[in-house]
Each structure stands twice: as structure tokens, then as C-alpha cells.
Design a protein around this motif. Structure first.
Motif, PDB file in Angstrom:
ATOM      1  N   GLU A   1      43.445  55.931  42.782  1.00 46.45           N
ATOM      2  CA  GLU A   1      44.120  54.697  42.339  1.00 46.45           C
ATOM      3  C   GLU A   1      43.207  53.492  42.556  1.00 46.45           C
ATOM      4  O   GLU A   1      43.083  52.621  41.693  1.00 46.45           O
ATOM      5  CB  GLU A   1      45.436  54.530  43.118  1.00 46.45           C
ATOM      6  CG  GLU A   1      46.214  53.268  42.817  1.00 46.45           C
ATOM      7  CD  GLU A   1      46.610  53.117  41.353  1.00 46.45           C
ATOM      8  OE1 GLU A   1      46.648  54.116  40.625  1.00 46.45           O
ATOM      9  OE2 GLU A   1      46.846  51.953  40.927  1.00 46.45           O
ATOM     10  N   LEU A   2      42.538  53.444  43.698  1.00 43.11           N
ATOM     11  CA  LEU A   2      41.653  52.311  43.989  1.00 43.11           C
ATOM     12  C   LEU A   2      40.434  52.312  43.072  1.00 43.11           C
ATOM     13  O   LEU A   2      39.903  51.269  42.715  1.00 43.11           O
ATOM     14  CB  LEU A   2      41.204  52.349  45.454  1.00 43.11           C
ATOM     15  CG  LEU A   2      42.287  52.045  46.478  1.00 43.11           C
ATOM     16  CD1 LEU A   2      41.750  52.216  47.890  1.00 43.11           C
ATOM     17  CD2 LEU A   2      42.837  50.636  46.298  1.00 43.11           C
TER      18      LEU A   2
ATOM     19  N   ILE B   1      51.202  47.871  42.648  1.00 43.44           N
ATOM     20  CA  ILE B   1      50.542  48.765  43.608  1.00 43.44           C
ATOM     21  C   ILE B   1      51.586  49.529  44.419  1.00 43.44           C
ATOM     22  O   ILE B   1      51.318  49.983  45.537  1.00 43.44           O
ATOM     23  CB  ILE B   1      49.619  47.974  44.573  1.00 43.44           C
ATOM     24  CG1 ILE B   1      50.416  46.946  45.398  1.00 43.44           C
ATOM     25  CG2 ILE B   1      48.491  47.295  43.827  1.00 43.44           C
ATOM     26  CD1 ILE B   1      49.679  46.444  46.630  1.00 43.44           C
TER      27      ILE B   1
ATOM     28  N   PRO C   1      38.771  37.720  49.089  1.00 49.34           N
ATOM     29  CA  PRO C   1      39.014  38.138  47.700  1.00 49.34           C
ATOM     30  C   PRO C   1      39.335  39.631  47.615  1.00 49.34           C
ATOM     31  O   PRO C   1      38.663  40.442  48.247  1.00 49.34           O
ATOM     32  CB  PRO C   1      37.677  37.842  47.018  1.00 49.34           C
ATOM     33  CG  PRO C   1      37.016  36.816  47.865  1.00 49.34           C
ATOM     34  CD  PRO C   1      37.472  37.060  49.262  1.00 49.34           C
ATOM     35  N   GLY C   2      40.363  39.948  46.842  1.00 53.48           N
ATOM     36  CA  GLY C   2      40.681  41.354  46.583  1.00 53.48           C
ATOM     37  C   GLY C   2      41.394  42.078  47.698  1.00 53.48           C
ATOM     38  O   GLY C   2      41.500  43.301  47.693  1.00 53.48           O
TER      39      GLY C   2
ATOM     40  N   GLY D   1      44.461  41.911  48.169  1.00 55.82           N
ATOM     41  CA  GLY D   1      45.792  42.251  47.676  1.00 55.82           C
ATOM     42  C   GLY D   1      46.826  41.163  47.886  1.00 55.82           C
ATOM     43  O   GLY D   1      48.032  41.432  47.840  1.00 55.82           O
TER      44      GLY D   1
ATOM     45  N   THR E   1      47.798  38.589  45.948  1.00 51.28           N
ATOM     46  CA  THR E   1      48.681  38.417  44.791  1.00 51.28           C
ATOM     47  C   THR E   1      49.633  39.607  44.682  1.00 51.28           C
ATOM     48  O   THR E   1      50.847  39.434  44.503  1.00 51.28           O
ATOM     49  CB  THR E   1      47.838  38.305  43.503  1.00 51.28           C
ATOM     50  OG1 THR E   1      46.993  37.169  43.616  1.00 51.28           O
ATOM     51  CG2 THR E   1      48.723  38.157  42.287  1.00 51.28           C
ATOM     52  N   ALA E   2      49.070  40.799  44.817  1.00 50.28           N
ATOM     53  CA  ALA E   2      49.899  42.004  44.715  1.00 50.28           C
ATOM     54  C   ALA E   2      50.999  41.960  45.772  1.00 50.28           C
ATOM     55  O   ALA E   2      52.184  42.195  45.482  1.00 50.28           O
ATOM     56  CB  ALA E   2      49.021  43.237  44.889  1.00 50.28           C
TER      57      ALA E   2
ATOM     58  N   GLN F   1      37.943  30.026  48.982  1.00 50.56           N
ATOM     59  CA  GLN F   1      37.996  29.846  47.530  1.00 50.56           C
ATOM     60  C   GLN F   1      38.576  28.491  47.132  1.00 50.56           C
ATOM     61  O   GLN F   1      38.931  28.276  45.970  1.00 50.56           O
ATOM     62  CB  GLN F   1      38.817  30.970  46.894  1.00 50.56           C
ATOM     63  CG  GLN F   1      38.227  32.356  47.117  1.00 50.56           C
ATOM     64  CD  GLN F   1      39.041  33.431  46.403  1.00 50.56           C
ATOM     65  OE1 GLN F   1      39.276  33.376  45.204  1.00 50.56           O
ATOM     66  NE2 GLN F   1      39.485  34.431  47.149  1.00 50.56           N
TER      67      GLN F   1
ATOM     68  N   GLY G   1      41.490  34.473  40.786  1.00 54.73           N
ATOM     69  CA  GLY G   1      42.603  35.418  40.789  1.00 54.73           C
ATOM     70  C   GLY G   1      42.433  36.604  39.858  1.00 54.73           C
ATOM     71  O   GLY G   1      43.163  37.582  39.951  1.00 54.73           O
TER      72      GLY G   1
END
Ligand SMILES: Nc1ncnc2c1ncn2[C@@H]1O[C@H](COP(=O)(O)OP(=O)(O)OP(=O)(O)O)[C@@H](O)[C@H]1O
Length: 712
Positions: free
Chosen positions: A194-195, A206, A232-233, A235, A237-238, A520, A661
């Protein structure tokens, strides 16, 4: 242990699970059918028109939630509990041996395990027995959190693999407790898959692979404001979107009544995330940008402030400047009020008027409500005078007194009418007025900096900037308090100015999920630390948590980008990536005359790989690069103009100011030095640009690379 039927397509376990999936699909169809055919209209068709419309709307929404999306599997996991464990909690699990579902293993006593299937939404059979449990139900926690150290009563966790069409093709078991030969748990191949999945198009949910540290945030209760700082990354937002889905499950009625909103930096970003909640069965959540929130009428921010003006206007001191200016118009009367009503004159002494004004001023209401209160009190005082002299008042007297020109004039003199946009226009075009309101708050240079260029004469001819809109919003709230929402999710919150935070705070009556990364921050008035930002948001007690495992950017790239951290965010650690990718980073130096051609060549090469390609450049360079790609026969979309750009083409040209984003399988970066030069916080912007790639990043440059990057 992973079973892949490509090797063994007759695996009876896979066949049994597929049969169970069919049973669940049938049951879901029946549930939806039930919702759609239930007789709901009631009573007198005319009287109940309104109620029936609401019922119809709720029914349509519920039916949409129950839609079976063919490529979205109805369950993705299973927990096996030793016999009796679930029943003890009064929770009915799915029992083995029915409808062709996979059978639980026999325990020592010969009884079979109880199986609980976990999916995006609950599915029940006609008798009400749960076939699939919603991942958000309390029992769902164990799917994400149970491990050998804390088994949460689970004996075995099963994850399922599906092909592109939603066909169940594999499963993977993880023994949590009780196995004689359990050994150390290995990495989940399905999680890794998945990743590593090549990214294309918009963001996906997710829910099948939420990690324990993320699950803790997702399941934070509604009354808690959570602020997630994360590289960054990681998760963020998820996690924010899944938290909202979770809250809509646990507190649906409260959220529906109060309302919720997701605030993102721009429309392109909102388009990128718009499919996540619907995939989780949640439709109808409003998404908005800060700009839209500040200017719901949509007159639009049409002017760019210079960075100094934007920084000062974004500062919380401006709230006090506006407050002072507005209330400075409220003053005691210069003369008595003489009202002519019913052929007689009634005199209210100026001292009495001043006393009424003082009382109104002290009542804790908005400017507009205070003005109304003053009017009412004056009218009452006049009527009292009339009654004292024997005049009988009736229902119409109040209106008559209220309309009396002398009363209106007294109110206007003591408490002038105000308009938010006019107030800001007046303040920002009249240096003397600004100096009166800003004395001791803004120094003369700061006052000079915020004056509107061109000194527009009317609201109609004024062109507002985003920072101006926050000032108008502040004034509007002083005039009439805005109603608040039950929960607000704010993404990329690190960029908000204190004044924008205040505008959001006025809408956020309940809790917030605040997501961002200080490294950021490109906003000109960004406060730079979460405690300050939370205070401006009116949530000083918000809990700050950190996510530090990166699921997007391969280690080689994030380590390269992190060379900027000592310069842009000295307090932050280098994020740890869970992903490795060989030859992830390429840097090409070229002659200035070759920059465009080399960039086009890099894009062409990137397109050979699977997945999306983002070409990121300084905003001003994007049109030229887009045209060059077209000349070379490479079709590309441009982000910004077209909301659907991420879905329209594999290759997308992205202005650096819009890339926050987003992510792409491969990123081509054109001339970092120009990206840095384009704005005061250009190094922060470059950090954002350098952290968008899932597999590979190719930097093409003719100018020297910005100093912290060095070469290589
Ligand atoms: N538990 C997880 N399982 C699978 N994928 C995950 C998980 N957590 C995050 N991801 C993936 O990692 C990527 C980055 O996630 P996301 O955009 O939410 O990160 P972010 O912290 O908001 O990043 P940024 O700071 O760049 O905005 C996405 O593709 C997301 O699907």
C-alpha cells in the motif's frame, strides 16, 4: 504470512472470503433498498412539506452513504477472537460457519473463534446481525492498535488484498497472541504494498493501514482540539480527514446540527483531497479556502499586498486598531433630545441619555446589537415620559416614537451606523484616522505601510487583498457576531496570520483539528509556533502532537531536503522516512540556454515510469514550460486554472505556490534558485517543493543551487 492466489487460485480460504464478500454486498444492497423504499411522507402534504423535504434529503444522503462502490471493498480486515471474548463485552461478533464465510479456527476446547470483519461502514443482515463492523466503532481500535504487547483480546489479525476491480485476491495473517510458534511479527507485505503503490490522481483514504500513532489522533474525542505538527508526508492531511470521518460517526447529530468545515490553502488542494471522505462513506462535508471563508460573497481577493503590508495587516494588533476605530464613534450626546409625538414635545435630558448610553456600552453585545439596544432604551424612556404625564400608550406607540426623526438623529449621533468594508476603507485611506486608532500600537512606518495604494474613494472601487479581507471580517464580527461550527479541520495551518486565525476562531465554536508543519510556513504573517497560533485560534488548551514517520518521501530525498531545515526551522528534527527508493534523486546542471529543453527532457524521462509526474517551477515560469512541453508533444495540465488538473493528465505543471499538500510519483523541479527568489520565505517554499515526490525527484538547474543544498 501472505496468501496470494495468483500462486494458488483455488485456496479454499480465499474462495470462502470471496463468498462472504458477496453476502455482504447483497446485505448492503438490501439496506440501501430499505432506505430508498421506506414510506416517509407524512400528514398533510402542504403543512408537512418542509418536514418531508428534510426527510427526503436525509434519506438521499443516507442512501448515498450506502452506495456500493464496486472497486471499494466492503471489508479490508478481520479480527479473530478466542471463543467468548466478544460476548463477554455484550458485543456480537460474526459467528463462524454461516453463509460460506471463512471459518474461525478451533481453540483448544474445540470451540471456534469469533470473527469480526472490519470495513469502511457497518453492514448488517436482514435480522440485524453485524456482518461488517465500521472501522470507527470502538471495537475497530483493536484492528489498528492490537499487538503482541497489548493484544486487546485479539488472537489473530487478517488483512486482505484486492485487485484493481475490488476482487479479493490475497490475505495475510498476523498472530497477535496464543500461537505456539508466533515468533516476532514480520513487516506486513500488504502494508508495504500500500505504501509503495504508485500514486496517480487525487488522494486516497488510508483506512486499511492507519498506523497506531495516527489512530490515536483519529480517535481523539470531539471536545479536544488537536494540533498535529508533522514533517512532510507523515499523514497529517490523511489523519485530519479520517478524524473528521470518525467524529461524524461518534457525534453525527452534534456535528450535523453545529456544522463542520475543512479549510485548505487553495481550491487545487481541496480538489486533491475531495474524494477521501466520500470513499469513507461521508458525503456533504463542506470544504473551503481561507479566502472563501473570509469573503463568502466571493468578491474575491484581487490585490497582492507587499510582504511588509501583509505582515502588519496579519498581526493581531490590527484587531485592536479596528476595535478602537469602530467604538470611537460612540459618544455622549451634545444636546438634549426633543421628540415630537402625538402633537407634544418630550424632552430627554442629555445626562439621562448619557446614562442610557453608558449602560448600553457596558452590556457585552456586538456593536450592531448595542445600537439596537440604545434605540430601544431611548424609545422606552420617551414612552415613560409620556406615561408619567398621563398619556396612554398602545401597541403602536413604540413604532411611532422609534420613527420620530429626533430619536433617529440622537441614535445616529451617539452610535453611528457602521459598515465593515467602509470602516476598513476609511482606516486604510485616511492617515489621520489611522493614527488616532493605531496610536501606541503601530509606529508611523507601520501605519504608512498599511495604507491602501491609490487611496480608493469607495468600497466599490477598492481592490482588496487577502489580508484586507481578514480585517473586514474582524470588523464584521464586531458589528454582528458570527455563529460557530461544531468542528473545524484546518490544513496547512502553519501559514495562517493571527488575523486569519481570529476569523476562523469566530467560526469554530467547537473543537478544531489543526494540521501543519512549521518548516513549510510560507505565509508572510505566520506566527512560527503552535502555542501562539492556537491562542489566536481561541484554543490555547489544544493538544500539540507530533508525527515523525514519513510515508511519502523516500529517505534519500527527505535527507536532501532536510539540509534546508537548520536555516528555515532550526528547532525541527529531520523526519524519518519509512520508504526507501534507489536512485531517488537526480540533479542535473545545464547551461541557461538549455534549461527549458533539459526540463522537458527530464519530464519525458519521468513519464516512462508509472504514476503521476509533477513539474514544479516558479509561478512565473510555468506558462513557458507548459508551452515547451506542448511543443515537444507532451500533453500536460496546468494546476490552478483547472480544478481537475490532477485527474486530467499524468503530467501536471505546478506553480510552486500551489504545490503545498500535493504529491506526485515523480517530481521534476525546474531552477530552485528562481523558486527561492520569488518570495521572501522562498527557502521554506523550496522545502515544500522538495518534499512532494513519492519515488523520484529530478532537479534541473542552470543557476547555482541555493546555498544549503550544495551539490549532489
Ligand atoms: N498509514 C498510512 N498508510 C498508507 N499510506 C499513508 C499512511 N499515512 C500516510 N500515508 C500516505 O502518505 C502520503 C502523505 O500523506 P499526507 O498528504 O496526509 O501527509 P502530510 O503530512 O499532510 O504531508 P504534507 O506535509 O506534505 O502536507 C499520502 O499518500 C498518504 O496516503
Amino acid at each position: 504470512m501472505t496468501h496470494d492466489p495468483a500462486a494458488d487460485s483455488a485456496d479454499p480460504e480465499v474462495l470462502a472470503e470471496r463468498a462472504y464478500l458477496r453476502t455482504c454486498r447483497e446485505a448492503l444492497r438490501a439496506m440501501r433498498e430499505d432506505v430508498l423504499t421506506t414510506e416517509t411522507t407524512q400528514g398533510d402534504a402542504f403543512v408537512d412539506k418542509y418536514n418531508n423535504a428534510i426527510i427526503r434529503e436525509a434519506r438521499a444522503e443516507r442512501a448515498e452513504q450506502l452506495l456500493d462502490l464496486p472497486d471499494v471493498p466492503l471489508f479490508f480486515g478481520r479480527l479473530d477472537y478466542p471463543p467468548g471474548e466478544l460476548e463477554e463485552y455484550g458485543l456480537e461478533g460474526v459467528r463462524p460457519g454461516r453463509d460460506g464465510r471463512g471459518e474461525g479456527e478451533r481453540g483448544d476446547g474445540g470451540a471456534r473463534d469469533t470473527l469480526m470483519y472490519i470495513g469502511r461502514r457497518g453492514v448488517r443482515d436482514a435480522g440485524g446481525t453485524p456482518l461488517v463492523v465500521d472501522w470507527r466503532a470502538p471495537m475497530g481500535t483493536a484492528f489498528y492498535q492490537a499487538g503482541p504487547k497489548n493484544p486487546m483480546r485479539v488472537r489473530k489479525r487478517r488483512r486482505y488484498g484486492f485487485d484493481r476491480n475490488g476482487e479479493l485476491t490475497a490475505y495475510e495473517d498476523e498472530i497477535i497472541q496464543g500461537a505456539r510458534d508466533a515468533g516476532a511479527p514480520g513487516a506486513s507485505a500488504l502494508l508495504t504494498a500500500e505504501l509503495e503503490r504508485p500514486r496517480s490522481g487525487p488522494m486516497r483514504d488510508i483506512v486499511t493501514t492507519i498506523q497506531p500513532e495516527q489512530d490515536d489522533i483519529v480517535r481523539a474525542p470531539l471536545d479536544r482540539t488537536v494540533c498535529v505538527q508533522g514533517a512532510p508526508g507523515t499523514g497529517k492531511t490523511a489523519v485530519g480527514l479520517h478524524r473528521l470521518a470518525y467524529l461524524l460517526y461518534t457525534d453525527r447529530e452534534r456535528l450535523k446540527r453545529g456544522g463542520t468545515v475543512i479549510i485548505g490553502p487553495n481550491r487545487s488542494f481541496l480538489a486533491y483531497i475531495r474524494n477521501v471522505l466520500p470513499a469513507l462513506g461521508e458525503v456533504g462535508v463542506t470544504q473551503t479556502t481561507v479566502e472563501e471563508l473570509l469573503d463568502p460573497g466571493g468578491t474575491g481577493a484581487r490585490r497582492e499586498d507587499d510582504p511588509t503590508a501583509a505582515r502588519i495587516k496579519g498581526d493581531a494588533r490590527m484587531a485592536e486598531v479596528i476595535r478602537r476605530d469602530l467604538w470611537s464613534g460612540v459618544r455622549p450626546p451634545a444636546e438634549d433630545l426633543v421628540a415630537e409625538v402625538g402633537g407634544r414635545r418630550w424632552r430627554l435630558d442629555r445626562d439621562d441619555l448619557a446614562e442610557i448610553l453608558r449602560e448600553c456600552r457596558e452590556s457585552d453585545v456586538s456593536y450592531g446589537a448595542g445600537r439596537e439596544l440604545l434605540t430601544q432604551r431611548i424609545v422606552t424612556a420617551v414612552i415613560r415620559l409620556m406615561e408619567r404625564s398621563g398619556k396612554i400608550s398602545d401597541g403602536r406607540t413604540r413604532g411611532t416614537v422609534r420613527r420620530c426623526p429626533a430619536v433617529k438623529a440622537a441614535v445616529a449621533a451617539m452610535w453611528p451606523k457602521a459598515d465593515a468594508a467602509k470602516l476598513v476603507l476609511g482606516l486604510l485611506t485616511d492617515p489621520a484616522r489611522l493614527a488616532r486608532a493605531a496610536g501606541g500600537l503601530l509606529d508611523p512606518a507601520e501605519q504608512e505601510a498599511v495604507l491602501l495604494p491609490g487611496r480608493p474613494r469607495s468600497v466599490k472601487s477598492a481592490r482588496w487583498s487577502l489580508a484586507d479581507l481578514a480585517l473586514i471580517n474582524e470588523a464584521a464580527d464586531l458589528l454582528e457576531r458570527q455563529s460557530g461550527l461544531a468542528h473545524v479541520v484546518i490544513d496547512e495551518a502553519q501559514d495562517l496570520s493571527p488575523m486569519q486565525c481570529r476569523a476562523i476562531a469566530r467560526r469554530a465554536a467547537g473543537s478544531c483539528t489543526v494540521l501543519g508543519d512549521l518548516a513549510q510556513a510560507t505565509g508572510p504573517a505566520a506566527p512560527g509556533d503552535w502555542a501562539t497560533l492556537l491562542a489566536h485560534l481561541g484554543k490555547p488548551d489544544g493538544e500539540i502532537v507530533e508525527l515523525d514517520r514519513g510515508y511519502r518521501v523516500p529517505a534519500q530525498i527527505i535527507d536532501y531536503a532536510a539540509r534546508l531545515l537548520p536555516r528555515i526551522a532550526p528547532g525541527l528534527r529531520t523526519p524519518a522516512s519509512v520508504r526507501q527508493s534507489v536512485d531517488a534523486l537526480q540533479v542535473t546542471e545545464t547551461a541557461p540556454a538549455q534549461l527549458v529543453a533539459s526540463t522537458v527532457a527530464a519530464c519525458e524521462k519521468a513519464l516512462v515510469r508509472e504514476g503521476s509526474v509533477g513539474l514544479v517551477a516558479a509561478d512565473a515560469d510555468v506558462p513557458g514550460l507548459h508551452a515547451a512541453l506542448a511543443d515537444a508533444g507532451l500533453p500536460s495540465a496546468v494546476l490552478g486554472g483547472d480544478e481537475d488538473a490532477m485527474e486530467a493528465e499524468r503530467l501536471v505543471c505546478v506553480p510552486a505556490s500551489l504545490v503545498k499538500g500535493l504529491e506526485f510519483e515523480t517530481v521534476v523541479v525546474a531552477e530552485p534558485a528562481r523558486i527561492v527568489r520569488a518570495e521572501p520565505r522562498g527557502l521554506h517554499r523550496l522545502y515544500v517543493v522538495l518534499t512532494r515526490a513519492v519515488s523520484a525527484m529530478h532537479i534541473v538547474h542552470a543557476e547555482p543551487l541555493p546555498e544549503p543544498l550544495g551539490e549532489g
